[in-house]
Design an enzyme around this catalytic site. Structure first.
Site, PDB file in Angstrom:
ATOM      1  N   GLY A 228       0.793  -1.174  -0.095  1.00 49.02           N
ATOM      2  CA  GLY A 228       0.157  -0.094   0.002  1.00 49.02           C
ATOM      3  C   GLY A 228       0.787   1.308   0.042  1.00 49.02           C
ATOM      4  O   GLY A 228       0.185   2.385   0.347  1.00 49.02           O
TER       5      GLY A 228
ATOM      6  N   GLY B 147       2.724   2.357  -2.758  1.00 47.35           N
ATOM      7  CA  GLY B 147       2.684   2.648  -4.200  1.00 47.35           C
ATOM      8  C   GLY B 147       3.476   2.134  -5.258  1.00 47.35           C
ATOM      9  O   GLY B 147       4.010   2.747  -6.078  1.00 47.35           O
TER      10      GLY B 147
ATOM     11  N   THR C 151       2.695  -0.219  -7.237  1.00 45.68           N
ATOM     12  CA  THR C 151       2.037  -0.246  -8.639  1.00 45.68           C
ATOM     13  C   THR C 151       1.901   1.316  -9.128  1.00 45.68           C
ATOM     14  O   THR C 151       2.194   1.064 -10.317  1.00 45.68           O
ATOM     15  CB  THR C 151       0.745  -0.717  -8.395  1.00 45.68           C
ATOM     16  OG1 THR C 151       0.757  -2.045  -7.716  1.00 45.68           O
ATOM     17  CG2 THR C 151       0.087  -0.896  -9.551  1.00 45.68           C
ATOM     18  N   ILE C 152       1.743   2.239  -8.408  1.00 43.91           N
ATOM     19  CA  ILE C 152       1.544   3.499  -9.043  1.00 43.91           C
ATOM     20  C   ILE C 152       2.779   3.923  -9.427  1.00 43.91           C
ATOM     21  O   ILE C 152       3.136   4.467 -10.653  1.00 43.91           O
ATOM     22  CB  ILE C 152       1.092   4.461  -7.853  1.00 43.91           C
ATOM     23  CG1 ILE C 152      -0.410   3.945  -7.667  1.00 43.91           C
ATOM     24  CG2 ILE C 152       1.292   5.977  -8.449  1.00 43.91           C
ATOM     25  CD1 ILE C 152      -1.263   4.206  -8.970  1.00 43.91           C
TER      26      ILE C 152
ATOM     27  N   LYS D 187       3.863  -9.097 -12.618  1.00 40.12           N
ATOM     28  CA  LYS D 187       3.365  -9.221 -11.310  1.00 40.12           C
ATOM     29  C   LYS D 187       3.452 -10.771 -11.064  1.00 40.12           C
ATOM     30  O   LYS D 187       2.395 -11.177 -11.419  1.00 40.12           O
ATOM     31  CB  LYS D 187       2.167  -8.334 -11.237  1.00 40.12           C
ATOM     32  CG  LYS D 187       1.568  -8.647  -9.679  1.00 40.12           C
ATOM     33  CD  LYS D 187       1.864  -7.427  -8.579  1.00 40.12           C
ATOM     34  CE  LYS D 187       1.624  -7.675  -7.429  1.00 40.12           C
ATOM     35  NZ  LYS D 187       1.955  -6.784  -6.365  1.00 40.12           N
TER      36      LYS D 187
ATOM     37  N   THR E  17      -2.314 -10.793  -5.215  1.00 39.09           N
ATOM     38  CA  THR E  17      -3.105 -11.101  -3.893  1.00 39.09           C
ATOM     39  C   THR E  17      -4.618 -10.352  -4.112  1.00 39.09           C
ATOM     40  O   THR E  17      -4.289  -9.202  -4.626  1.00 39.09           O
ATOM     41  CB  THR E  17      -2.519 -11.163  -2.616  1.00 39.09           C
ATOM     42  OG1 THR E  17      -1.873  -9.951  -2.395  1.00 39.09           O
ATOM     43  CG2 THR E  17      -1.373 -12.087  -2.755  1.00 39.09           C
TER      44      THR E  17
ATOM     45  N   ASP F 110      -3.471  -4.769  -9.456  1.00 39.65           N
ATOM     46  CA  ASP F 110      -2.121  -4.585  -9.793  1.00 39.65           C
ATOM     47  C   ASP F 110      -1.858  -4.798 -11.238  1.00 39.65           C
ATOM     48  O   ASP F 110      -1.208  -4.313 -12.168  1.00 39.65           O
ATOM     49  CB  ASP F 110      -1.400  -5.163  -8.644  1.00 39.65           C
ATOM     50  CG  ASP F 110      -1.084  -4.400  -7.454  1.00 39.65           C
ATOM     51  OD1 ASP F 110      -2.057  -3.766  -7.232  1.00 39.65           O
ATOM     52  OD2 ASP F 110      -0.082  -4.894  -6.934  1.00 39.65           O
TER      53      ASP F 110
ATOM     54  N   ASN G 145       7.095   8.481  -2.704  1.00 39.53           N
ATOM     55  CA  ASN G 145       5.520   8.664  -3.224  1.00 39.53           C
ATOM     56  C   ASN G 145       4.806   9.422  -1.836  1.00 39.53           C
ATOM     57  O   ASN G 145       4.799   8.563  -0.914  1.00 39.53           O
ATOM     58  CB  ASN G 145       5.201   7.318  -3.608  1.00 39.53           C
ATOM     59  CG  ASN G 145       3.747   7.197  -4.194  1.00 39.53           C
ATOM     60  OD1 ASN G 145       3.377   8.240  -4.632  1.00 39.53           O
ATOM     61  ND2 ASN G 145       3.022   6.314  -3.749  1.00 39.53           N
ATOM     62  N   ARG G 146       4.098  10.292  -2.246  1.00 43.71           N
ATOM     63  CA  ARG G 146       3.453  11.116  -1.316  1.00 43.71           C
ATOM     64  C   ARG G 146       2.018  10.340  -1.340  1.00 43.71           C
ATOM     65  O   ARG G 146       0.951  10.889  -1.747  1.00 43.71           O
ATOM     66  CB  ARG G 146       3.207  12.522  -1.695  1.00 43.71           C
ATOM     67  CG  ARG G 146       2.759  13.359  -0.571  1.00 43.71           C
ATOM     68  CD  ARG G 146       2.931  14.676  -0.340  1.00 43.71           C
ATOM     69  NE  ARG G 146       2.838  15.330   0.832  1.00 43.71           N
ATOM     70  CZ  ARG G 146       3.221  16.688   1.094  1.00 43.71           C
ATOM     71  NH1 ARG G 146       3.392  17.498   0.156  1.00 43.71           N
ATOM     72  NH2 ARG G 146       2.561  17.068   2.046  1.00 43.71           N
TER      73      ARG G 146
END
Ligand SMILES: Nc1ncnc2c1ncn2[C@@H]1O[C@H](COP(=O)(O)OP(=O)(O)O)[C@@H](O)[C@H]1O
Ligand SMILES: [Mg+2]
Length: 237
Positions: A12, A14, A16-17, A37, A41, A66, A184-185
């Site tokens: 969580g 980031g 993937t981003i 990937k 999951t 993802d 990543n913010r």
């Protein structure tokens, strides 16, 4: 040709981003790239074995978020099974009985096929660096077995300095190259964002490849321009 591994300070944060941003930046620089990937999951948390995934397929509904984002982020024409080896509906199949289905040989074969077909392959791990693939193997072990250079995604939040530095230490100890890291913010309300960033820059002995701001629905956006040091990745091949 390059194959590199994207890990993160946690789930969580980031990965993937940031993977989307890297792929778009590589493509903007004229490079061909696909995202892989290995193990995807879901959100379910099974208690009883009778609701485990149907073992006759490694892919379930082929609807993992993802995998779909990685597919959407490449210009190449890939299908779901090209870029994923296992999809589970459960959140942590790697530590349950389901892990017995996860074969390293399949990951190796699927990765080799992608590496033969495309100029660059970005591999997105699951959870963090030393998370398990099955009972024995960690993602870090597997990345090391292929000598993959690593990109670390740091989701900027309380505790991220500790997670980032531990991850960097482990990557280095395993003899792998840390290509760089991405800030990543993920929390726009976090105070001391600049100070946390400065601390990470001071303590991580690898370049900051880019900073991704907090964005509405980032999985739908063009993010390539946030990766300002893309030549660190384009020069890997
Ligand atoms: N820069 C960002 N701005 C806003 N939301 C973000 C940002 N990065 C990630 N998110 C959101 O945070 C969640 C986790 O991101 P994701 O890339 O899926 O993390 P990971 O791959 O590490 O599990 C997703 O809902 C994603 O849309
Ligand atoms: Mg992810």
């Amino acid at each position: 040709m390059s194959v590199f591994f994207v890990t993160g300070t946690d789930t969580g944060v980031g990965k993937t981003i940031a993977s989307r941003a890297i792929m778009q930046a590589m493509q903007d620089a004229g490079k061909q790239i696909v995202g892989y990937k290995p193990i995807a999951t879901g959100q379910d948390e099974p208690v009883y074995t009778d609701i485990l995934d149907d073992a006759s397929s490694d892919y379930g509904k082929e609807d993992n978020r993802d995998v779909l984002i990685l597919m959407d982020s490449t210009k190449e024409n890939v299908n779901y099974r090209d870029v994923n080896s296992y999809t589970f509906s459960h959140s942590v199949p790697m530590i349950t009985i389901e892990s017995e289905r996860i074969q390293q040989a399949k990951l190796d074969q699927d990765l080799a096929r992608l590496a033969q077909s495309y100029e660059n392959v970005l591999v997105e791990g699951s959870f963090g660096w030393l998370s398990l693939i099955n009972r024995e193997l960690t993602f870090g072990d597997w990345a090391a077995s292929h000598q993959m250079p690593v990109v670390l995604v740091v989701g900027i939040k309380e505790g991220c300095v500790n997670h980032a530095l531990l991850t960097v230490q482990s990557i280095e100890k395993m003899g792998l190259k840390l290509v760089g890291w991405i800030a990543n913010r993920i929390n726009p309300g976090l105070s001391h964002y600049a100070e946390i960033l400065a601390s990470l820059e001071r303590k991580i002995d690898a370049p900051l490849l880019g900073k991704i701001p907090y964005i509405h629905r980032p999985e739908k956006q063009e993010l390539g321009h946030f990766i300002t040091e893309i030549e660190r990745l384009t020069s890997l091949d």
